[in-house]
Scaffold this motif. Structure first.
Motif, PDB file in Angstrom:
ATOM      1  N   TYR A   7      -9.112   9.901   1.318  1.00  0.00           N
ATOM      2  CA  TYR A   7     -10.497   9.451   0.156  1.00  0.00           C
ATOM      3  C   TYR A   7     -10.495   9.014   1.297  1.00  0.00           C
ATOM      4  O   TYR A   7      -9.913   8.169   2.370  1.00  0.00           O
ATOM      5  CB  TYR A   7     -10.633   8.545  -0.782  1.00  0.00           C
ATOM      6  CG  TYR A   7      -9.547   7.521  -0.528  1.00  0.00           C
ATOM      7  CD1 TYR A   7     -11.351   5.747  -0.470  1.00  0.00           C
ATOM      8  CD2 TYR A   7      -8.393   7.104  -0.283  1.00  0.00           C
ATOM      9  CE1 TYR A   7     -10.469   5.360  -0.268  1.00  0.00           C
ATOM     10  CE2 TYR A   7      -8.507   6.171  -0.901  1.00  0.00           C
ATOM     11  CZ  TYR A   7      -9.376   4.615  -0.778  1.00  0.00           C
ATOM     12  OH  TYR A   7      -8.595   3.781  -0.160  1.00  0.00           O
ATOM     13  N   SER A   8     -12.581   8.272   1.750  1.00  0.00           N
ATOM     14  CA  SER A   8     -12.435   7.502   2.885  1.00  0.00           C
ATOM     15  C   SER A   8     -13.757   6.316   1.619  1.00  0.00           C
ATOM     16  O   SER A   8     -13.966   4.886   2.122  1.00  0.00           O
ATOM     17  CB  SER A   8     -13.562   7.647   3.912  1.00  0.00           C
ATOM     18  OG  SER A   8     -13.040   8.261   4.617  1.00  0.00           O
ATOM     19  N   PHE A  62      -7.353   1.216   7.900  1.00  0.00           N
ATOM     20  CA  PHE A  62      -8.155   0.618   6.252  1.00  0.00           C
ATOM     21  C   PHE A  62      -7.995  -0.573   6.803  1.00  0.00           C
ATOM     22  O   PHE A  62      -7.054  -1.116   7.454  1.00  0.00           O
ATOM     23  CB  PHE A  62      -7.599   1.445   4.954  1.00  0.00           C
ATOM     24  CG  PHE A  62      -7.530   2.065   4.550  1.00  0.00           C
ATOM     25  CD1 PHE A  62      -9.410   2.622   3.937  1.00  0.00           C
ATOM     26  CD2 PHE A  62      -6.891   3.206   4.300  1.00  0.00           C
ATOM     27  CE1 PHE A  62      -9.187   3.485   2.731  1.00  0.00           C
ATOM     28  CE2 PHE A  62      -7.332   5.052   4.517  1.00  0.00           C
ATOM     29  CZ  PHE A  62      -8.164   4.811   3.745  1.00  0.00           C
ATOM     30  N   MET A  80     -12.410   8.220  -3.853  1.00  0.00           N
ATOM     31  CA  MET A  80     -11.079   8.335  -4.821  1.00  0.00           C
ATOM     32  C   MET A  80     -11.946   7.624  -6.213  1.00  0.00           C
ATOM     33  O   MET A  80     -12.431   6.775  -5.953  1.00  0.00           O
ATOM     34  CB  MET A  80     -10.988   6.987  -4.208  1.00  0.00           C
ATOM     35  CG  MET A  80      -9.616   6.324  -4.743  1.00  0.00           C
ATOM     36  SD  MET A  80      -8.911   4.719  -3.645  1.00  0.00           S
ATOM     37  CE  MET A  80      -7.460   4.174  -5.229  1.00  0.00           C
ATOM     38  N   ASN A 109      -0.907   7.145  -6.533  1.00  0.00           N
ATOM     39  CA  ASN A 109      -0.495   8.488  -4.827  1.00  0.00           C
ATOM     40  C   ASN A 109      -1.378   9.841  -5.526  1.00  0.00           C
ATOM     41  O   ASN A 109      -1.320  10.477  -4.930  1.00  0.00           O
ATOM     42  CB  ASN A 109       0.042   8.183  -4.429  1.00  0.00           C
ATOM     43  CG  ASN A 109      -0.007   8.320  -3.098  1.00  0.00           C
ATOM     44  OD1 ASN A 109      -0.259   7.811  -2.035  1.00  0.00           O
ATOM     45  ND2 ASN A 109       0.615   8.861  -2.458  1.00  0.00           N
ATOM     46  N   PHE A 134      -9.016  -0.589   1.787  1.00  0.00           N
ATOM     47  CA  PHE A 134      -8.426  -0.069   0.535  1.00  0.00           C
ATOM     48  C   PHE A 134      -7.465  -1.448  -0.671  1.00  0.00           C
ATOM     49  O   PHE A 134      -7.045  -1.897  -0.333  1.00  0.00           O
ATOM     50  CB  PHE A 134      -6.964   0.445   1.395  1.00  0.00           C
ATOM     51  CG  PHE A 134      -6.287   1.275   0.169  1.00  0.00           C
ATOM     52  CD1 PHE A 134      -6.371   2.209  -0.466  1.00  0.00           C
ATOM     53  CD2 PHE A 134      -4.967   0.741  -0.486  1.00  0.00           C
ATOM     54  CE1 PHE A 134      -6.136   3.241  -1.482  1.00  0.00           C
ATOM     55  CE2 PHE A 134      -4.255   1.479  -1.079  1.00  0.00           C
ATOM     56  CZ  PHE A 134      -4.542   2.470  -1.610  1.00  0.00           C
ATOM     57  N   PRO A 135      -8.081  -0.549  -1.773  1.00  0.00           N
ATOM     58  CA  PRO A 135      -8.917   0.372  -2.360  1.00  0.00           C
ATOM     59  C   PRO A 135     -10.516  -0.281  -1.799  1.00  0.00           C
ATOM     60  O   PRO A 135     -10.456  -0.731  -1.322  1.00  0.00           O
ATOM     61  CB  PRO A 135      -8.928  -0.017  -3.936  1.00  0.00           C
ATOM     62  CG  PRO A 135      -7.689  -0.534  -4.413  1.00  0.00           C
ATOM     63  CD  PRO A 135      -7.485  -1.826  -2.681  1.00  0.00           C
ATOM     64  N   PRO A 136     -11.094   1.118  -1.895  1.00  0.00           N
ATOM     65  CA  PRO A 136     -12.584   1.529  -1.660  1.00  0.00           C
ATOM     66  C   PRO A 136     -13.402   0.062  -2.036  1.00  0.00           C
ATOM     67  O   PRO A 136     -12.943  -0.127  -3.799  1.00  0.00           O
ATOM     68  CB  PRO A 136     -13.216   2.696  -1.489  1.00  0.00           C
ATOM     69  CG  PRO A 136     -11.910   3.182  -2.998  1.00  0.00           C
ATOM     70  CD  PRO A 136     -11.265   2.338  -2.598  1.00  0.00           C
ATOM     71  N   VAL A 196       0.656  -1.003   0.113  1.00  0.00           N
ATOM     72  CA  VAL A 196       0.046  -0.259   0.121  1.00  0.00           C
ATOM     73  C   VAL A 196       0.618   1.460  -0.035  1.00  0.00           C
ATOM     74  O   VAL A 196       0.835   2.097  -0.452  1.00  0.00           O
ATOM     75  CB  VAL A 196      -0.957  -0.066   1.419  1.00  0.00           C
ATOM     76  CG1 VAL A 196      -1.826  -0.957   0.943  1.00  0.00           C
ATOM     77  CG2 VAL A 196       0.109  -0.070   2.647  1.00  0.00           C
ATOM     78  N   LYS A 209     -14.218   0.012   6.008  1.00  0.00           N
ATOM     79  CA  LYS A 209     -13.392   1.163   5.520  1.00  0.00           C
ATOM     80  C   LYS A 209     -11.746  -0.438   4.691  1.00  0.00           C
ATOM     81  O   LYS A 209     -11.546  -0.649   5.485  1.00  0.00           O
ATOM     82  CB  LYS A 209     -13.071   2.045   6.198  1.00  0.00           C
ATOM     83  CG  LYS A 209     -12.666   2.956   6.068  1.00  0.00           C
ATOM     84  CD  LYS A 209     -11.962   3.928   6.650  1.00  0.00           C
ATOM     85  CE  LYS A 209     -10.953   4.748   5.404  1.00  0.00           C
ATOM     86  NZ  LYS A 209     -10.618   6.011   7.126  1.00  0.00           N
ATOM     87  N   ASN A 250     -15.300   5.081  -2.619  1.00  0.00           N
ATOM     88  CA  ASN A 250     -15.407   5.330  -4.210  1.00  0.00           C
ATOM     89  C   ASN A 250     -15.592   6.404  -4.128  1.00  0.00           C
ATOM     90  O   ASN A 250     -17.216   6.846  -3.518  1.00  0.00           O
ATOM     91  CB  ASN A 250     -15.921   4.377  -4.417  1.00  0.00           C
ATOM     92  CG  ASN A 250     -16.323   4.124  -5.795  1.00  0.00           C
ATOM     93  OD1 ASN A 250     -14.830   4.440  -6.538  1.00  0.00           O
ATOM     94  ND2 ASN A 250     -17.529   4.349  -6.741  1.00  0.00           N
TER      95      ASN A 250
END
Length: 432
Positions: free
Chosen positions: A193-194, A327, A209, A187, A282-284, A157, A280, A196
């Protein structure tokens, strides 16, 4: 070493001549010594493994993406706790992207992890950091780590690599067959972000994101892999468009592959309405349309492997308002049930495809020996039942972390255990 007998189990192994047949499987000294028609190998000298009617058996599953927390973050999950979670989830092999301290950017740390894992029953394979301290500036000791036992290289990540660094790493690792794993995101444009980017994030007042972040990274890195004539693996890919780019490059002879996280084939961003920080990730999670498109990509054969994206976080990291929580979601113990409920029972995929994506292809990508249900082969097996129901009690999670979104829910499809080494490890999940 005694003998072990699995009686009248349904074999799921596309590589085996016994595929989709009910068989008795006799094991001695860690190897399959005899396979016969179901219920024909009964012996007063051998007590069969107690399995449920309708039990399936396959080559042992491999998780391509586990976030390792030990050493450095043992309050979230220790290596032994991770091992037990994998046993319960049916995984005999784990490929670990490291979130450890110290960072796995030298051979000594890799050797230490391998030594520590030898006391555990699962096969553990570790990824070395691509750059020193995962800072994206200078290449780490890649060849030294490869010789020490690292099976891949990734900054995980922290994968904010500029083009020059990634190109040099591709050119360098091509000389000894090292495989680079890319967490596909740019990046520079993801922001704080939190969720999509889209209507759901807007309605909930969350920063989004953009999918563009993933697509830009994939397209750039595909060009670099083609130029360097080197191998590159993307995971987790969350967009069907990204998978299409990877698949097209593959048809043109570029040595690339892609894995999709099981949660992204099951869950869409409507789950965020509860503001449960367990969601939550990552990715969302993407929107419903994208989940549908990912499932179609699965049917088209664009996905090389599945992974759980297992990422333990402690209560103090998750028990916060959504925007401030860390995340990550636990994934090992519920992976099969989620696939079974959302994809297999609905006809999107079958168990044969599951075994290809969770056992056959991962081992090929990691350059590990073939595992198959054939006489004379090493017994590395996952035992599971598609129809039995169970629930995940927080007390049944070995990790100190409890960040699963599926606690106390009825799930269909359970793992009965794994056989690895010379021992059967039964799952003690609550089965109803």
């Amino acid at each position: 070493m005694g003998k072990t007998l699995f009686q009248n189990v349904f074999v799921v192994d596309p590589q085996s001549p016994h595929h989709l047949q009910a068989k008795d499987i006799l094991i001695e000294a860690g190897r399959i010594i005899q396979i016969a028609e179901g219920n024909t190998l009964a012996s007063s000298e051998i007590e069969p493994i107690d399995t449920l009617d309708g039990t399936h058996i396959s080559p042992g599953w491999v998780d391509m993406q586990v976030h390792l927390q030990d050493p450095g973050h043992e309050h979230k999950e220790t290596l032994s706790q991770l091992s037990r979670a994998a046993l319960k989830g049916g995984f005999t092999g784990l490929h670990c992207l490291t979130d450890t301290y110290p960072v796995t950017d030298n051979s000594q740390v890799i050797q230490s992890l391998i030594s520590k894992a030898q006391a555990l029953p699962n096969d553990f394979w570790f990824s070395g950091a691509l750059t020193q301290h995962r800072a994206g500036k200078e290449l780490a000791e890649l060849y030294d780590m490869y010789q020490a036992g690292a099976v891949s290289f990734s900054d995980g990540v922290m994968s904010s690599l500029d083009s020059g660094i990634l190109l040099r790493s591709l050119e360098y690792t091509s000389g000894f067959g090292g495989l680079i794993f890319v967490y596909p995101f740019d990046n520079g444009i993801i922001g704080d972000y939190s969720a999509n980017e889209g209507p759901q994030a807007t309605a909930l007042g969350m920063k989004g994101m953009p999918m563009l972040s993933e697509l830009l990274r994939i397209k750039r890195d595909l060009h670099l892999a083609e130029y360097a004539k080197s191998s590159l693996h993307f995971q987790p890919v969350t967009s069907s468009e990204g998978l299409a780019h990877i698949y097209e490059a593959k048809t043109q002879g570029v040595s690339v592959s892609a894995a999709v996280g099981i949660p992204y084939l099951v869950q869409d961003d409507s789950c965020l309405e509860t503001f449960d920080s367990a969601y939550k990730v990552f990715p969302p999670f993407r929107n419903k349309e994208q989940v549908t498109n990912l499932r179609e990509a699965l049917k088209q054969g664009w996905i090389d492997a599945l992974c759980t994206c297992h990422w333990a976080q402690g209560i103090e990291e998750k028990n916060k308002e959504f925007g401030l929580a860390d995340f990550g979601m636990l994934g090992l113990q519920t992976a099969y049930s989620l696939v079974n409920q959302a994809l297999i029972q609905s006809g999107i995929m079958d168990h044969s495809t599951l075994v290809e994506l969770l056992s056959v292809n991962p081992r090929n990508l990691l350059q590990k020996s073939l595992v198959s249900i054939r006489e004379g082969y090493v017994a590395n097996l996952t035992v599971f039942h598609p129809e039995k129901k169970w629930s995940l009690d927080p007390k049944d999670i070995p990790s100190k972390a409890k960040n699963s979104a599926f606690l106390n829910q009825e799930l269909t499809g359970c793992v009965e255990g794994i056989f690895i080494g010379d021992h059967f490890y039964p799952s003690d999940s609550q089965i109803t």
